[in-house]
Design a protein around this motif. Structure first.
Motif, PDB file in Angstrom:
ATOM      1  N   PHE A  66      34.970 143.375 101.017  1.00 28.37           N
ATOM      2  CA  PHE A  66      35.343 143.286  99.602  1.00 28.37           C
ATOM      3  C   PHE A  66      36.376 142.187  99.366  1.00 28.37           C
ATOM      4  O   PHE A  66      36.260 141.409  98.417  1.00 28.37           O
ATOM      5  N   THR A  67      37.379 142.123 100.240  1.00 29.58           N
ATOM      6  CA  THR A  67      38.458 141.139 100.059  1.00 29.58           C
ATOM      7  C   THR A  67      37.922 139.724 100.157  1.00 29.58           C
ATOM      8  O   THR A  67      38.282 138.851  99.359  1.00 29.58           O
ATOM      9  N   PHE A  68      37.061 139.461 101.137  1.00 32.00           N
ATOM     10  CA  PHE A  68      36.473 138.124 101.283  1.00 32.00           C
ATOM     11  C   PHE A  68      35.607 137.773 100.075  1.00 32.00           C
ATOM     12  O   PHE A  68      35.650 136.655  99.569  1.00 32.00           O
ATOM     13  N   GLN A  69      34.814 138.739  99.622  1.00 29.66           N
ATOM     14  CA  GLN A  69      33.964 138.510  98.450  1.00 29.66           C
ATOM     15  C   GLN A  69      34.809 138.169  97.231  1.00 29.66           C
ATOM     16  O   GLN A  69      34.535 137.194  96.521  1.00 29.66           O
ATOM     17  N   PHE A  70      35.839 138.957  97.013  1.00 27.20           N
ATOM     18  CA  PHE A  70      36.722 138.734  95.873  1.00 27.20           C
ATOM     19  C   PHE A  70      37.414 137.379  95.974  1.00 27.20           C
ATOM     20  O   PHE A  70      37.465 136.621  95.002  1.00 27.20           O
ATOM     21  N   ALA A  71      37.962 137.059  97.150  1.00 34.32           N
ATOM     22  CA  ALA A  71      38.730 135.822  97.326  1.00 34.32           C
ATOM     23  C   ALA A  71      37.865 134.589  97.151  1.00 34.32           C
ATOM     24  O   ALA A  71      38.276 133.610  96.497  1.00 34.32           O
ATOM     25  N   ILE A  72      36.670 134.602  97.709  1.00 36.26           N
ATOM     26  CA  ILE A  72      35.781 133.431  97.615  1.00 36.26           C
ATOM     27  C   ILE A  72      35.355 133.188  96.175  1.00 36.26           C
ATOM     28  O   ILE A  72      35.447 132.066  95.658  1.00 36.26           O
ATOM     29  N   ILE A 155      38.099 138.795  86.723  1.00 29.75           N
ATOM     30  CA  ILE A 155      38.412 138.253  85.393  1.00 29.75           C
ATOM     31  C   ILE A 155      39.921 138.180  85.182  1.00 29.75           C
ATOM     32  O   ILE A 155      40.456 137.161  84.721  1.00 29.75           O
ATOM     33  N   VAL A 156      40.624 139.238  85.539  1.00 28.66           N
ATOM     34  CA  VAL A 156      42.082 139.272  85.363  1.00 28.66           C
ATOM     35  C   VAL A 156      42.762 138.263  86.281  1.00 28.66           C
ATOM     36  O   VAL A 156      43.671 137.532  85.863  1.00 28.66           O
ATOM     37  N   ALA A 157      42.331 138.196  87.535  1.00 25.68           N
ATOM     38  CA  ALA A 157      42.933 137.269  88.493  1.00 25.68           C
ATOM     39  C   ALA A 157      42.718 135.821  88.063  1.00 25.68           C
ATOM     40  O   ALA A 157      43.627 134.986  88.178  1.00 25.68           O
ATOM     41  N   VAL A 158      41.539 135.518  87.554  1.00 24.47           N
ATOM     42  CA  VAL A 158      41.242 134.161  87.084  1.00 24.47           C
ATOM     43  C   VAL A 158      42.070 133.846  85.849  1.00 24.47           C
ATOM     44  O   VAL A 158      42.651 132.754  85.734  1.00 24.47           O
ATOM     45  N   TRP A 159      42.144 134.790  84.920  1.00 29.42           N
ATOM     46  CA  TRP A 159      42.894 134.578  83.681  1.00 29.42           C
ATOM     47  C   TRP A 159      44.341 134.215  83.969  1.00 29.42           C
ATOM     48  O   TRP A 159      44.916 133.350  83.323  1.00 29.42           O
ATOM     49  N   GLN A 160      44.930 134.866  84.961  1.00 33.64           N
ATOM     50  CA  GLN A 160      46.323 134.572  85.278  1.00 33.64           C
ATOM     51  C   GLN A 160      46.460 133.371  86.213  1.00 33.64           C
ATOM     52  O   GLN A 160      47.381 132.565  86.076  1.00 33.64           O
ATOM     53  N   GLY A 161      45.549 133.220  87.167  1.00 29.67           N
ATOM     54  CA  GLY A 161      45.672 132.156  88.160  1.00 29.67           C
ATOM     55  C   GLY A 161      45.379 130.768  87.648  1.00 29.67           C
ATOM     56  O   GLY A 161      45.828 129.776  88.244  1.00 29.67           O
ATOM     57  N   VAL A 162      44.620 130.664  86.559  1.00 34.45           N
ATOM     58  CA  VAL A 162      44.262 129.360  86.010  1.00 34.45           C
ATOM     59  C   VAL A 162      45.502 128.535  85.669  1.00 34.45           C
ATOM     60  O   VAL A 162      45.508 127.308  85.827  1.00 34.45           O
ATOM     61  N   ALA A 163      46.554 129.181  85.221  1.00 38.43           N
ATOM     62  CA  ALA A 163      47.755 128.469  84.758  1.00 38.43           C
ATOM     63  C   ALA A 163      48.353 127.577  85.843  1.00 38.43           C
ATOM     64  O   ALA A 163      48.568 126.377  85.626  1.00 38.43           O
ATOM     65  N   PHE A 164      48.622 128.142  87.016  1.00 45.19           N
ATOM     66  CA  PHE A 164      49.265 127.383  88.089  1.00 45.19           C
ATOM     67  C   PHE A 164      48.356 126.270  88.594  1.00 45.19           C
ATOM     68  O   PHE A 164      48.804 125.137  88.819  1.00 45.19           O
ATOM     69  N   MET A 215      42.925 130.598  97.922  1.00 46.20           N
ATOM     70  CA  MET A 215      42.266 131.473  98.892  1.00 46.20           C
ATOM     71  C   MET A 215      43.278 132.384  99.577  1.00 46.20           C
ATOM     72  O   MET A 215      43.054 133.595  99.742  1.00 46.20           O
ATOM     73  N   LYS A 216      44.408 131.813  99.975  1.00 46.97           N
ATOM     74  CA  LYS A 216      45.442 132.609 100.644  1.00 46.97           C
ATOM     75  C   LYS A 216      45.973 133.723  99.739  1.00 46.97           C
ATOM     76  O   LYS A 216      46.120 134.878 100.158  1.00 46.97           O
ATOM     77  N   ASN A 217      46.251 133.378  98.488  1.00 44.02           N
ATOM     78  CA  ASN A 217      46.788 134.373  97.544  1.00 44.02           C
ATOM     79  C   ASN A 217      45.778 135.471  97.234  1.00 44.02           C
ATOM     80  O   ASN A 217      46.135 136.663  97.164  1.00 44.02           O
TER      81      ASN A 217
END
Length: 286
Positions: A66-72, A155-164, A215-217
């Motif tokens: 699951f973690t690899f799928q989510f991270a990729i 969706i949530v991770a992308v919404w927040q991660g896009v900024a940085f 990827m690390k985060n």
């Protein structure tokens, strides 16, 4: 000599704090990974038994998948969206400085708070809208579906991660001289040709940084899952970080999950090194 004394006076307290709160606990965790300590009471050395059990644990295997799928998926999506936004914000549009500030706002918000807010949106707000509109897709809470819950977290991770990521791409785009684009236009190059021949090669170092950090985060995803699904439904969204936390601090598996954490640390380091080698080779080729 005076400068050396000042340097030591500044550096030593920081080094001491780093060792006390980071290095020492890490070394202690590695030590306990070779024991049967439950987090309390006595303990005995068991050698590499915990490490062998990690590779036999089906629950750990599912968490890794699951973690690899989510991270990729999240790394790819967030970098594509960030690059598109950065290109748009770097163009000559009105209020671009204001828009840059707006796009960066999600990054400074607490991940847990964002997770709880989106939990409410997916569980109540969207289903109500879906019911009014007669949409079967929107009327159901995807966080309650074992096959779709991970998409809500993405969706949530992308919404927040896009900024940085957008900020880093913008830093790369401003280093590209407009003369290159003007020369390319004179030669008849189109938008895509300019992007692949000028823009992308010139921001390659920034692309490498974003890919590796993203990827690390996302491999260490924890807060979003705790706030939105708690690892459920069932164990369908249980990440490695969440599994280590629950097993180590709630399940009396401190030593075993310490071994799991060491294994996962090695995995993340290997993945980061492979990414750097591949992306650096691509940079050199350009």
């Amino acid at each position: 000599m005076k400068k050396n004394h000042v340097f030591m006076a500044i550096a030593l307290p920081a080094l001491a704090l780093f060792f006390i709160f980071h290095t020492y606990p890490a070394l202690q965790g590695i030590f306990y990974s070779f024991t049967d300590w439950k987090g309390y009471g006595s303990w005995n050395f068991v050698g590499v038994k915990n490490y062998l059990n990690v590779f036999k644990d089906n629950r750990a295997g599912a968490a890794y998948i699951f973690t690899f799928q989510f991270a990729i998926v999240t790394t790819i999506v967030v970098n594509i969206i960030s690059l598109l936004i950065a290109i748009g914000l770097n163009s000559k549009i009105k209020f671009r400085k204001t828009l840059r500030a707006i796009y960066f706002l999600p990054y400074i918000l607490s991940i847990l708070i964002i997770g709880f807010i989106f939990n409410f949106i997916f569980a109540h707000f969207l289903p109500q809208i879906g019911t009014v509109l007669g949409s079967e897709l929107l009327s159901k809470n995807i966080l309650g579906n074992p096959d779709l819950a991970w998409i809500g977290i993405v969706i949530v991770a992308v919404w927040q991660g896009v900024a940085f990521n957008t900020l880093l791409y913008l830093a790369g785009l401003v280093t590209i001289s407009e003369d290159l684009y003007e020369a390319a236009s004179i030669d008849g190059a189109g938008i895509w040709t300019k992007f692949w021949k000028i823009t992308f090669p010139m921001i390659a170092p920034f692309f490498t940084i974003n890919m590796v950090l993203s990827m690390k985060n996302y491999l260490m995803v924890f807060d979003q899952i705790v706030a939105m699904t708690g690892g459920g439904p069932g164990k369908s969204t249980e990440s490695i970080s969440l599994l280590i936390y629950r097993g180590g601090f709630e399940g009396g598996q401190f030593a075993y999950q310490s071994a799991n954490a060491v294994v996962y640390f090695v995995v993340i380091v290997i993945i980061s090194i492979i990414q750097l080698k591949i992306l650096n080779r691509r940079e050199a080729a350009n």
